[in-house]
Scaffold this motif. Structure first.
Motif, short mmCIF file in Angstrom:
data_model
loop_
_atom_site.label_atom_id
_atom_site.label_comp_id
_atom_site.label_asym_id
_atom_site.label_seq_id
_atom_site.Cartn_x
_atom_site.Cartn_y
_atom_site.Cartn_z
N CYS A 234 5.93 17.20 8.01
CA CYS A 234 6.67 16.23 8.83
C CYS A 234 7.64 16.92 9.79
N ARG A 235 7.11 17.61 10.69
CA ARG A 235 7.93 18.28 11.70
C ARG A 235 7.55 17.74 13.06
N PRO A 236 8.49 17.65 13.94
CA PRO A 236 8.17 17.16 15.28
C PRO A 236 7.27 18.17 15.99
N PRO A 237 6.63 17.74 17.05
CA PRO A 237 5.76 18.67 17.77
C PRO A 237 6.58 19.79 18.41
N ALA A 238 5.95 20.90 18.60
CA ALA A 238 6.63 22.02 19.27
C ALA A 238 6.93 21.60 20.71
N PRO A 239 8.09 21.99 21.25
CA PRO A 239 8.46 21.58 22.61
C PRO A 239 7.42 21.94 23.67
N PHE B 144 -9.36 0.22 6.99
CA PHE B 144 -7.98 0.42 7.45
C PHE B 144 -7.69 1.91 7.43
N GLN B 145 -6.76 2.31 8.28
CA GLN B 145 -6.30 3.70 8.26
C GLN B 145 -4.86 3.71 8.76
N LEU B 146 -3.99 4.36 8.00
CA LEU B 146 -2.59 4.44 8.37
C LEU B 146 -2.35 5.70 9.20
N GLU B 147 -1.38 5.60 10.10
CA GLU B 147 -0.99 6.77 10.88
C GLU B 147 0.50 7.00 10.67
N PHE B 148 0.86 8.23 10.39
CA PHE B 148 2.26 8.61 10.22
C PHE B 148 2.63 9.48 11.42
N MET C 148 0.85 -1.17 0.00
CA MET C 148 0.00 0.00 0.00
C MET C 148 0.89 1.23 0.00
N GLU C 149 0.47 2.25 -0.67
CA GLU C 149 1.22 3.50 -0.70
C GLU C 149 0.32 4.62 -0.28
N TRP C 150 0.92 5.57 0.42
CA TRP C 150 0.18 6.74 0.86
C TRP C 150 1.11 7.92 0.69
N SER C 151 0.67 8.90 -0.05
CA SER C 151 1.50 10.09 -0.30
C SER C 151 0.98 11.25 0.53
N LEU C 152 1.88 11.90 1.23
CA LEU C 152 1.54 13.11 1.96
C LEU C 152 2.01 14.30 1.13
N LYS C 153 1.08 15.12 0.70
CA LYS C 153 1.46 16.31 -0.06
C LYS C 153 2.11 17.29 0.90
N ASN C 154 3.15 17.92 0.43
CA ASN C 154 3.92 18.86 1.25
C ASN C 154 4.48 18.18 2.50
N ALA C 155 4.97 16.97 2.33
CA ALA C 155 5.47 16.20 3.48
C ALA C 155 6.60 16.92 4.20
N ALA C 156 7.48 17.61 3.47
CA ALA C 156 8.59 18.31 4.11
C ALA C 156 8.07 19.37 5.08
N THR C 157 6.98 19.98 4.73
CA THR C 157 6.40 21.01 5.60
C THR C 157 5.64 20.38 6.76
N ASN D 36 1.32 13.65 14.29
CA ASN D 36 0.80 12.54 13.49
C ASN D 36 -0.21 13.01 12.46
N TRP D 37 -0.37 12.17 11.41
CA TRP D 37 -1.34 12.38 10.33
C TRP D 37 -1.97 11.03 10.03
N PHE D 38 -3.24 11.05 9.66
CA PHE D 38 -3.97 9.82 9.35
C PHE D 38 -4.34 9.78 7.87
N SER D 39 -4.21 8.60 7.28
CA SER D 39 -4.61 8.41 5.88
C SER D 39 -6.14 8.34 5.81
N PRO D 40 -6.67 8.50 4.61
CA PRO D 40 -8.11 8.21 4.45
C PRO D 40 -8.34 6.72 4.70
N LYS D 41 -9.53 6.34 5.11
CA LYS D 41 -9.84 4.93 5.32
C LYS D 41 -9.87 4.21 3.98
N PHE D 42 -9.47 2.92 3.99
CA PHE D 42 -9.42 2.14 2.76
C PHE D 42 -9.63 0.67 3.09
#
Length: 126
Positions: free
Chosen positions: A85-90, A112-116, A74-83, A98-104
Motif C-alpha cells: 500500500c504505497r502511493p505510486p512513484a512520483p 465481482f472484483q474489488l479494486e484497492f 465482504m472481506e478481502w485481505s491483502l497480504k503484506n499490505a504495509a509493503t 491499485n490492486w484487484f481482488s480475485p473475482k467472486f
C-alpha cells in the motif's frame, strides 16, 4: 419283441437329442435377447443418470446463487499490505497505485472484483 424295444428306445433317444438341440438353441436365443435388452437398459439408465447429474449440478448452482442474495459484507485481505500500500512513484505518471481482488460471486451476481487504490496526499505521502 426285443428288436421293437430297441427300435423304440433308439427313436426316444433321437427325439431326446433333437429336443436337447432345440432347447440349447432356444436358450442361446433367449440369452442373446436378454443381453441385448440389458445393454439397451444400461444405455438408457446411463443417459438418465447423466441427465439427473446435470440437473443436480444446475440446481446446486442455483442454490449457491440464491445463497449469495443474503450477502451483506465482504472481506478481502491483502497480504503484506504495509509493503504493497504505497502511493505510486512520483515519476510513474500514475495518479494512484491499485490492486484487484480475485473475482467472486455475491448478492446473486457473478464476477465481482474489488479494486484497492492508494492515492498520494497533497504532500506526496499516502
Amino acid at each position: 419283441t426285443h428288436a421293437d424295444l430297441h427300435t423304440r428306445c433308439d427313436e426316444i433317444l433321437a427325439l431326446a437329442n433333437e429336443h436337447r438341440t432345440m432347447v440349447i438353441e432356444e436358450n442361446m436365443d433367449i440369452r442373446n435377447w436378454a443381453n441385448s435388452a440389458l445393454s439397451a437398459y444400461r444405455s438408457a439408465t446411463d443417459r438418465h443418470l447423466a441427465n439427473i447429474d446435470e440437473e443436480a449440478r444446475r440446481m446446486n448452482d442455483q442454490i449457491l446463487r440464491t445463497q449469495g442474495f443474503a450477502t451483506r459484507r465482504m472481506e478481502w485481505s491483502l497480504k503484506n499490505a504495509a509493503t504493497l500500500c504505497r502511493p505510486p512513484a512520483p515519476d510513474s505518471g500514475k495518479p494512484y497505485s491499485n490492486w484487484f481482488s480475485p473475482k467472486f460471486h455475491a448478492g446473486g451476481a457473478e464476477d465481482f472484483q474489488l479494486e484497492f487504490r492508494v492515492y498520494p496526499n497533497s504532500n506526496g505521502v499516502a
